[in-house]
Write an enzyme that holds these catalytic residues in place. Structure first.
Site, mmCIF file in Angstrom:
data_model
loop_
_atom_site.group_PDB
_atom_site.id
_atom_site.type_symbol
_atom_site.label_atom_id
_atom_site.label_comp_id
_atom_site.label_asym_id
_atom_site.label_seq_id
_atom_site.Cartn_x
_atom_site.Cartn_y
_atom_site.Cartn_z
ATOM 1 N NE ARG A 1 -2.981 0.296 3.242
ATOM 2 C CZ ARG A 1 -2.256 0.642 4.309
ATOM 3 N NH1 ARG A 1 -1.638 1.813 4.343
ATOM 4 N NH2 ARG A 1 -2.164 -0.153 5.346
ATOM 5 C CE1 TYR B 1 -14.836 10.235 -16.795
ATOM 6 C CE2 TYR B 1 -14.843 10.193 -14.400
ATOM 7 C CZ TYR B 1 -14.971 9.545 -15.606
ATOM 8 O OH TYR B 1 -15.227 8.213 -15.626
ATOM 9 C CG ASP C 1 -8.024 15.327 -15.484
ATOM 10 O OD1 ASP C 1 -7.385 14.751 -16.388
ATOM 11 O OD2 ASP C 1 -9.005 14.801 -14.910
ATOM 12 C CE LYS D 1 -11.280 7.111 -18.618
ATOM 13 N NZ LYS D 1 -11.461 8.460 -18.094
HETATM 14 C C1 LIG Z 1 -11.885 8.958 -16.841
HETATM 15 C C2 LIG Z 1 -11.479 10.267 -16.342
HETATM 16 C C3 LIG Z 1 -11.281 10.489 -14.973
HETATM 17 C C4 LIG Z 1 -11.507 9.401 -13.955
HETATM 18 O O1 LIG Z 1 -10.625 8.329 -14.178
HETATM 19 P P1 LIG Z 1 -10.962 6.815 -13.757
HETATM 20 O O2 LIG Z 1 -9.689 6.108 -14.081
HETATM 21 O O3 LIG Z 1 -12.143 6.387 -14.553
HETATM 22 O O4 LIG Z 1 -11.263 6.853 -12.296
HETATM 23 C C5 LIG Z 1 -10.873 11.741 -14.556
HETATM 24 N N1 LIG Z 1 -10.688 12.744 -15.443
HETATM 25 C C6 LIG Z 1 -10.878 12.573 -16.764
HETATM 26 C C7 LIG Z 1 -10.657 13.706 -17.689
HETATM 27 C C8 LIG Z 1 -11.286 11.318 -17.257
HETATM 28 O O5 LIG Z 1 -11.481 11.155 -18.574
#
Ligand SMILES: *Cc1c(COP(=O)(O)O)cnc(C)c1O
Length: 406
Positions: free
Chosen positions: A60, A118, A190, A215
């Site tokens: 962890r 998101y 982000d 992604k």
């Molecule tokens: C998918 C996504 C998230 C969240 O990510 P997860 O891996 O699904 O928890 C946050 N910000 C953006 C821009 C995303 O496309």
């Protein structure tokens, strides 16, 4: 093996053995699923805990697959892992965002964030954080003056996506960085949609960069991960502690898969981006398509911001609007059946999502329309298929909208 044997020579199948001796090393990073790491003695463990010796203790708190991947991602974001500048892997992109907020803020702090984040981030900011004593204001991140107007004396942190979901609006990152510096805010970016290949937030004044590695970075829809890096070592330490304490840590197997995926990241990015541009141009020529959104194109509302920040790297996401309601959208989705209708992005294969029924379903129709998301609004995460195949499939699916009974 009998218990008699084990009594005689002290061997036991439940005791772990060292790996076989070898003067060669594996070419591929080993997968290390071990939850725990053994030390020679208490002094050795002390040295690891105090950072005087390299090593791990409990997964962890860190493990080899997470360190390898975090260093690669940090390097892609322009940091220098060889001089200790790295980030932390988390169980998901949402865990990454949560770790930043839990690690850097305290109850009473105010957050200003983009109003097209998101979907789950919006929920976290507007529903879950207020329960814990944080407040958030959502504003148009393309408009630095609107962001400035939303600041309060207790505002601590500014959170934006470079290219927002699903309208592909572009944040005024340079203007916001200037504002954040002047007002002493922590500027969190982000960078999921743009990826480090398209944009480097640290070079434009970001303090913290967040990714959903799930992604395009991992790229195969089989690993769920997030990543956070902070420029300031003290902030990085606070975020990493939040990951360890709140249990937001990443799984070794997912890190191993994502690191494997990174080997082809540049190739996938180039191909998906070229396909996205070609698909946007193609969609523009189809009857029944009302508008197409691709950052940097002449008709995009944030064209100038996009060109200035992204320098031609407009990435792999395309959105468009069909001149139709739900019935026509359903005909489109059924006719596009070979392209997965799935609420994700960044897969090697093209996927389609429909904001009104998925990511933005929690909003009322007037709220959605205010963001420019009608029932006919379709978002495409463009994959690496042959572009001619994609053009044929989209041509047929758009044509089906006008064929009731299809
Ligand atoms: C998918 C996504 C998230 C969240 O990510 P997860 O891996 O699904 O928890 C946050 N910000 C953006 C821009 C995303 O496309």
């Amino acid at each position: 093996m009998t218990s008699d044997n084990s009594n005689q020579d002290s061997r036991s199948v439940v005791r772990r053995q060292e790996p076989p001796a070898s003067v060669t090393r594996p070419l591929v990073s080993p997968l290390s699923p071990s939850v725990v790491f053994r030390a020679e003695d208490a002094d050795a463990l002390d040295a690891v805990y105090e950072g005087r010796a390299a090593g791990y203790s409990y997964a962890r708190e860190g493990h080899p697959n997470a360190s390898l991947l975090a260093d690669k991602l940090a390097w892609m974001e322009g940091l220098d892992p060889e001089n200790g500048e790295s980030g932390v892997m988390t169980a998901s992109g949402m865990a990454a965002v949560s770790a930043v907020l839990l690690g850097l803020l305290k109850s009473g702090d105010h957050i200003v964030a983009g109003n097209q984040l998101y979907g789950r981030c919006l929920r976290l900011l507007t529903q879950d954080l207020p329960r814990l004593g944080f407040e958030a204001s959502l504003v148009d991140a393309s408009d630095a003056a609107a962001v400035a107007a939303a600041l309060r004396p207790e505002t601590k942190l500014l959170l934006v996506e470079v290219v927002a979901n699903p309208t592909l609006r572009v944040a005024d990152v340079k203007g916001l960085a200037t504002l954040a510096r002047a007002r002493g805010l922590i500027f969190v970016v982000d960078n999921t949609f743009t990826t480090p290949r398209g944009f480097q937030p640290f070079a434009h004044g970001a303090d913290v960069v967040v990714h959903s590695v799930t992604k395009l970075l991992a790229g195969h829809s089989d690993a769920m991960l997030g990543f956070v890096a902070a420029k300031d070592p003290a902030q990085q330490q606070q975020i990493t502690e939040a990951v360890v304490t709140w249990g937001l840590n990443a799984s070794p197997f997912d890190c191993w898969l994502a690191e494997r995926g990174l080997n082809t990241f540049d190739l996938r990015f180039e191909r998906a981006q070229a396909n996205a541009k070609a698909l946007a141009d193609h969609l523009r020529g189809l009857a029944g398509v009302k508008r197409v959104l691709y950052p940097g194109e002449d008709d995009h509302p944030d064209r100038d911001l996009a060109r200035d920040l992204l320098q031609g790297n407009y990435s792999h996401m395309v959105s468009f609007e069909l001149e139709t309601g739900r019935a026509g959208v359903n005909r489109f989705l059924r006719a596009a059946g070979n392209i997965a209708f799935a609420p994700t992005l960044g897969d090697v294969a093209t996927t389609i999502s429909h904001a009104a029924s998925s990511s933005h379903r929690a909003l009322s129709e007037p709220e959605r329309l205010a963001l420019g998301i009608s029932e006919g609004f379709i978002r495409v995460s463009v994959g690496i298929e042959d572009i001619e195949l994609l053009k044929r499939e989209f041509t047929a699916a758009v044509a089906a909208v006008a064929q009731p009974g299809a």
